[in-house]
Write a protein that holds these residues in place. Structure first.
Motif, short mmCIF file in Angstrom:
data_model
loop_
_atom_site.label_atom_id
_atom_site.label_comp_id
_atom_site.label_asym_id
_atom_site.label_seq_id
_atom_site.Cartn_x
_atom_site.Cartn_y
_atom_site.Cartn_z
N GLY A 202 16.59 9.91 21.70
CA GLY A 202 15.33 9.82 22.44
C GLY A 202 14.57 8.55 22.16
O GLY A 202 15.01 7.68 21.39
N GLU A 203 13.42 8.46 22.81
CA GLU A 203 12.52 7.34 22.60
C GLU A 203 11.75 7.55 21.31
O GLU A 203 11.44 8.69 20.95
CB GLU A 203 11.53 7.25 23.77
CG GLU A 203 12.14 6.77 25.07
CD GLU A 203 12.76 5.39 24.88
OE1 GLU A 203 12.02 4.46 24.51
OE2 GLU A 203 13.98 5.26 25.09
N PRO A 204 11.40 6.49 20.63
CA PRO A 204 10.57 6.62 19.43
C PRO A 204 9.20 7.18 19.78
O PRO A 204 8.69 6.94 20.87
CB PRO A 204 10.45 5.18 18.92
CG PRO A 204 11.58 4.45 19.54
CD PRO A 204 11.80 5.09 20.88
N PHE A 205 8.62 7.94 18.87
CA PHE A 205 7.26 8.45 19.07
C PHE A 205 6.58 8.55 17.72
O PHE A 205 7.24 8.56 16.68
CB PHE A 205 7.29 9.81 19.78
CG PHE A 205 8.03 10.86 19.01
CD1 PHE A 205 9.42 10.96 19.08
CD2 PHE A 205 7.34 11.76 18.21
CE1 PHE A 205 10.10 11.92 18.35
CE2 PHE A 205 8.03 12.73 17.48
CZ PHE A 205 9.41 12.81 17.55
N LEU A 206 5.27 8.66 17.78
CA LEU A 206 4.48 8.60 16.56
C LEU A 206 4.02 9.99 16.11
O LEU A 206 3.63 10.81 16.92
CB LEU A 206 3.24 7.74 16.83
CG LEU A 206 2.47 7.26 15.59
CD1 LEU A 206 3.27 6.21 14.84
CD2 LEU A 206 1.10 6.72 16.00
N ILE A 207 4.13 10.25 14.82
CA ILE A 207 3.49 11.45 14.27
C ILE A 207 2.52 11.01 13.17
O ILE A 207 2.73 9.98 12.52
CB ILE A 207 4.51 12.45 13.68
CG1 ILE A 207 5.27 11.84 12.51
CG2 ILE A 207 5.48 12.93 14.75
CD1 ILE A 207 6.14 12.83 11.77
#
Lengths: 224, 224
Positions: A202-207
């Motif tokens: 998947g695409e990178p995402f922020l937590i």
DNA sequence: GGTAGAATTTAGACGGGGCTAAAGTACAAA
DNA sequence: TTTGTACTTTAGCCCCGTCTAAATTCTACC
């Protein structure tokens, strides 16, 4: 010996707090976890001490006796087995089972729980990745570190969650963060500990750092 | 609305007594079934009346209101579904499930019970042959007469039991009297109502009138 | 119709588990 | 060493569901 509902709830609370923050366990910690007033906790501690389920010295917190710990472990076994049942057999989502299992864990029948265990093929972990004690109370600790402790570019598998609230688990679902998912740290923001992740495809995402500190992972040792 | 454990137990007791002996239900009948003192029953009746679950007139017994009956039926639904689960999925014998189901029936979750119903393929009868109400509270009465009312040489299928005690059910097991068994009355002893039966492929044996009055059968109409 | 005896209810108490208000204890900071 | 503040316990109360003892009501029989 058989215990009341309230007694069982206290034993479990003490066990959980001791597990996370060590012993002795303070009155206020129990009070907070159980959503009751400290005075009520003190009352109950006296009763549990009389029954030799805890060691209690006024003003100095408590710890479980061997018997108390045994009982708490049994409750956790029941809770986690019922969670497995609800998810695997009845098709509940992992964010829905906690409340129901809190009721089911009080059902009194050793035979029942042992048969349930067999029926579920003796699972070792519950739907949140927590280990399930066997009938003797023994269980394997899961190898784990916090996601927030991973370094840049390290890869890991999600193996557990610290929070069991519905809203948190739903948040994970929305971000496809399921147990067993492989992830890679692509960026760490030093200021607040936020982490940018990429799942396998998947695409990178922020937590947020807040979230990262609630996730247990097993690091993948690169066999390059 | 949600009710306490004790309230639920009383509703179920009233429902059961009304089912067998009609309405109004007396304080002493409840007292006997629930193994509590009549005075305690009176106290609880006042509470149930305040909540409009029963119609109660001092000294004149009680009957369930629409709401009360609805709630009682729901409890029976839960009880019987759990009994099915215990027997069919966990392999319990029919004499072992009553006590455990009495605890499980108090678990509060509509979703849980509906999913359990589906998981069991929406059974219409429990392991003792008793009908299971659907989510709306409706159920089919089972066609039945008492075995003690069968005439000589009549044939019938065992469809239900009146007693649910372990010892009675174990006695039936020992005599191969299982639900669905076909039987024939080969002799009736007029003095005490004892009945000599023959199962499909066995030797005739005697059961007491006492036992015969606890067994529900569906007569087989001879298509000779 | 009156009355004895059975059924039911009332009165008062208790243990479980919770609460508030007030008092006691521990500990860190001055 | 003293003291302020946070934590914990005690005292006293409440509600739930049960009990016993005493009073009341119903009912069936004389």
């Amino acid at each position: 010996m058989t215990y009341t509902l309230a007694e069982e709830d206290y034993l479990k609370a003490i066990y959980k707090i001791a597990e996370r923050h060590g012993t002795p366990v303070s009155t206020s910690a129990i009070s907070e976890l159980m959503q009751t007033r400290p005075a009520s906790v003190t009352d109950m501690l006296k009763k549990l001490a009389d029954k030799e389920l805890i060691d209690y010295k006024r003003y100095h917190g408590v710890s479980l006796t061997r018997t108390g710990a045994r009982q708490a472990t049994l409750l956790i076994r029941k809770h986690r087995l019922w969670e497995c049942f609800l998810v695997e057999k009845l098709g509940f989502n992992w964010d829905e089972v906690h409340v129901i299992a809190e009721q089911l864990e009080h059902i009194q029948s050793d035979t029942l729980i042992d048969r349930l265990d067999d029926y579920l093929d003796n699972p070792k972990f519950d739907p949140h990745g927590d280990p399930i004690p066997d009938a003797s109370g023994a269980y394997r600790m899961r190898y784990q570190i916090l996601l927030s402790d991973l370094g840049l570019h390290q890869r890991a598998v999600l193996v557990g969650v610290r929070e069991h609230t519905s809203s948190f688990l739903q948040y994970l679902d929305q971000n496809h963060l399921a147990l067993g998912a492989t992830l890679e740290v692509v960026e760490v923001l030093p200021y607040d500990g936020s982490v940018r992740l990429r799942l396998s495809d998947g695409e990178p995402f922020l937590i947020s750092g807040q979230v990262a500190r609630q996730l247990f992972v097993r690091q993948i040792t690169e066999a390059t």
